[in-house]
Design an enzyme around this catalytic site. Structure first.
Site, PDB file in Angstrom:
ATOM      1  CG  HIS A 119      -2.458  -2.554   3.309  1.00 45.50           C
ATOM      2  ND1 HIS A 119      -2.059  -3.152   2.146  1.00 45.50           N
ATOM      3  CD2 HIS A 119      -1.669  -1.449   3.449  1.00 45.50           C
ATOM      4  CE1 HIS A 119      -1.089  -2.444   1.586  1.00 45.50           C
ATOM      5  NE2 HIS A 119      -0.819  -1.416   2.360  1.00 45.50           N
ATOM      6  CB  ILE A 149       1.156  -9.235   8.147  1.00 43.59           C
ATOM      7  CG1 ILE A 149       0.343  -8.564   9.270  1.00 43.59           C
ATOM      8  CG2 ILE A 149       0.525 -10.550   7.716  1.00 43.59           C
ATOM      9  CD1 ILE A 149       0.166  -9.385  10.527  1.00 43.59           C
TER      10      ILE A 149
HETATM   11  N1  LIG Z   1       3.365  -6.453   5.890  1.00 41.60           N
HETATM   12  C1  LIG Z   1       2.822  -5.479   6.597  1.00 41.60           C
HETATM   13  N2  LIG Z   1       2.411  -5.692   7.863  1.00 41.60           N
HETATM   14  C2  LIG Z   1       1.849  -4.688   8.582  1.00 41.60           C
HETATM   15  N3  LIG Z   1       1.646  -3.448   8.116  1.00 41.60           N
HETATM   16  C3  LIG Z   1       2.022  -3.185   6.862  1.00 41.60           C
HETATM   17  C4  LIG Z   1       2.620  -4.181   6.032  1.00 41.60           C
HETATM   18  N4  LIG Z   1       2.891  -3.629   4.828  1.00 41.60           N
HETATM   19  C5  LIG Z   1       2.492  -2.349   4.883  1.00 41.60           C
HETATM   20  N5  LIG Z   1       1.971  -2.074   6.118  1.00 41.60           N
HETATM   21  C6  LIG Z   1       1.495  -0.785   6.581  1.00 41.60           C
HETATM   22  O1  LIG Z   1       0.386  -0.360   5.832  1.00 41.60           O
HETATM   23  C7  LIG Z   1       0.394   1.053   5.754  1.00 41.60           C
HETATM   24  C8  LIG Z   1       0.263   1.467   4.324  1.00 41.60           C
HETATM   25  O2  LIG Z   1       1.418   1.052   3.623  1.00 41.60           O
HETATM   26  P1  LIG Z   1       1.543   1.018   2.061  1.00 41.60           P
HETATM   27  O3  LIG Z   1       0.234   1.296   1.453  1.00 41.60           O
HETATM   28  O4  LIG Z   1       2.725   1.808   1.646  1.00 41.60           O
HETATM   29  O5  LIG Z   1       1.811  -0.513   1.793  1.00 41.60           O
HETATM   30  P2  LIG Z   1       3.128  -1.265   1.575  1.00 41.60           P
HETATM   31  O6  LIG Z   1       2.802  -2.680   1.400  1.00 41.60           O
HETATM   32  O7  LIG Z   1       4.098  -0.816   2.631  1.00 41.60           O
HETATM   33  O8  LIG Z   1       3.586  -0.788   0.184  1.00 41.60           O
HETATM   34  P3  LIG Z   1       5.021  -0.532  -0.322  1.00 41.60           P
HETATM   35  O9  LIG Z   1       6.004  -0.877   0.754  1.00 41.60           O
HETATM   36  O10 LIG Z   1       5.167  -1.390  -1.483  1.00 41.60           O
HETATM   37  O11 LIG Z   1       4.915   0.936  -0.565  1.00 41.60           O
HETATM   38  C9  LIG Z   1       1.698   1.520   6.377  1.00 41.60           C
HETATM   39  O12 LIG Z   1       1.453   1.928   7.708  1.00 41.60           O
HETATM   40  C10 LIG Z   1       2.538   0.280   6.340  1.00 41.60           C
HETATM   41  O13 LIG Z   1       3.542   0.242   7.326  1.00 41.60           O
END
Ligand SMILES: Nc1ncnc2c1ncn2[C@@H]1O[C@H](COP(=O)(O)OP(=O)(O)OP(=O)(O)O)[C@@H](O)[C@H]1O
Ligand SMILES: CC(C)(CO)[C@@H](O)C(=O)[O-]
Ligand code: BAL
Length: 280
Positions: free
Chosen positions: A37, A176
């Site tokens: 994030h 990431i």
């Molecule tokens: N590892 C990562 N690298 C880059 N962006 C990410 C990553 N994980 C999540 N995001 C992005 O952050 C934003 C918010 O995602 P979210 O809050 O659902 O987190 P998440 O880690 O994907 O949670 P989960 O998959 O457990 O729901 C989305 O656009 C998502 O694609």
């Protein structure tokens, strides 16, 4: 850093920023923040005067009540991370603020949602479409940042922006990973130690499949080998493992030119469902 829980409060703050001709970047999240994030926040800070991160566990995109109930919620730590990263404002509304009445809106993304996440989580992308549209209307950002980890979500939102003529630029940021290759994800917090040690196999199997496809092994065989690899690790229950065209998200039987292919996976590790993908 300012923290807003009301749409009105955030709007009046943003109106002042717009009067000063400032550009606004939006990072929609569901909280439980990690470095993935923060990479989106960093990208926005580089490109905009004002960076707004939303934190909202959106009930309309959950088809599994337990997944919603157990979704990690860590608002105080999230705000501390965002402040440290240099975020300008946080929007953390309640469910009542975002949905004073149950939304009856239906958004159909057609073939983009009939596969993978959309097929496994009925109604998921309808909920994503509704909440992201609301966030775009509330914030009116110049740019909005999304992670490639949620590859299908990126396609859905590109479609939403085009269909509803949202006047903003979508920025897609790379996935990431932890040093062992596991894609950072809020749901990783729900893994126990044993599951956490096994989780990096998801990326390893994806990378092995990519290598085999690039080496000319056919798609069917590669999918069979990956499915077998998951089956040898009893803690995993594979949901899907697909080789798709990165634009249409439809399964392909032969890979295309560089950059047009993706391998997407969803697997349960115990009760936790994780997704990942590679584009090549
Ligand atoms: N590892 C990562 N690298 C880059 N962006 C990410 C990553 N994980 C999540 N995001 C992005 O952050 C934003 C918010 O995602 P979210 O809050 O659902 O987190 P998440 O880690 O994907 O949670 P989960 O998959 O457990 O729901 C989305 O656009 C998502 O694609
Ligand atoms: C884009 C999003 C914040 C909408 O709730 C969510 O789907 C997510 O975190 O990827
Ligand atoms: N990271 C996508 C949001 C979800 O899993 O509901």
């Amino acid at each position: 850093m300012e923290v807003f829980t009301s749409i009105k409060g955030l709007r009046s703050f943003l109106d002042q920023q717009l009067l000063q001709q400032k550009t606004v970047g939006l990072i929609p999240t569901m909280g439980a923040l990690h470095e993935g994030h923060i990479s989106l926040v960093d990208a926005s800070i580089k490109q905009n005067d004002v960076t707004v991160s939303s934190i909202f566990v959106n009930p309309t995109q959950f088809n599994n009540p337990e997944d919603l109930l157990k979704y990690p919620r860590t608002l105080a730590e999230d705000c501390a991370m965002l402040e440290k990263a240099g975020c300008t404002a946080v929007f953390a509304p309640s469910v009542e603020e975002m949905y004073p009445e149950k939304s009856s809106l239906v958004i159909n993304f057609g073939t983009l949602e009939s596969v993978m996440e959309g097929a496994s989580r009925p109604g998921h992308f309808n909920g994503v479409g509704i909440v992201v549209s609301k966030l775009f209307h509330i914030v009116s950002p110049h740019r909005a940042y999304f992670g490639q980890k949620d590859l299908q979500q990126v396609s859905i939102i590109q479609r939403l922006v085009a269909d509803l003529a949202f006047n903003l630029e979508l920025i897609v940021c790379p996935t990431i990973r932890e040093t062992d290759g596991l894609a950072m994800s809020s749901r990783n917090r729900r893994l126990n130690d044993a599951e956490r040690n096994i989780a990096p196999h998801i990326y390893r199997i994806l990378e092995d499949a990519k290598k085999d496809l690039v080496a000319g092994i056919n798609v069917k065989e590669v999918i069979a080998a990956a499915t077998h690899a998951f089956s040898t690790i009893p803690e995993f229950t594979l949901d899907y493992f697909e080789v798709v065209d990165v634009k249409t998200l439809q399964p392909i039987s032969e890979i295309g030119s560089a950059g047009t292919n993706a391998i997407c996976v969803a697997a349960f590790l115990g009760p936790v469902r994780l997704i990942d993908n590679v584009v090549f």
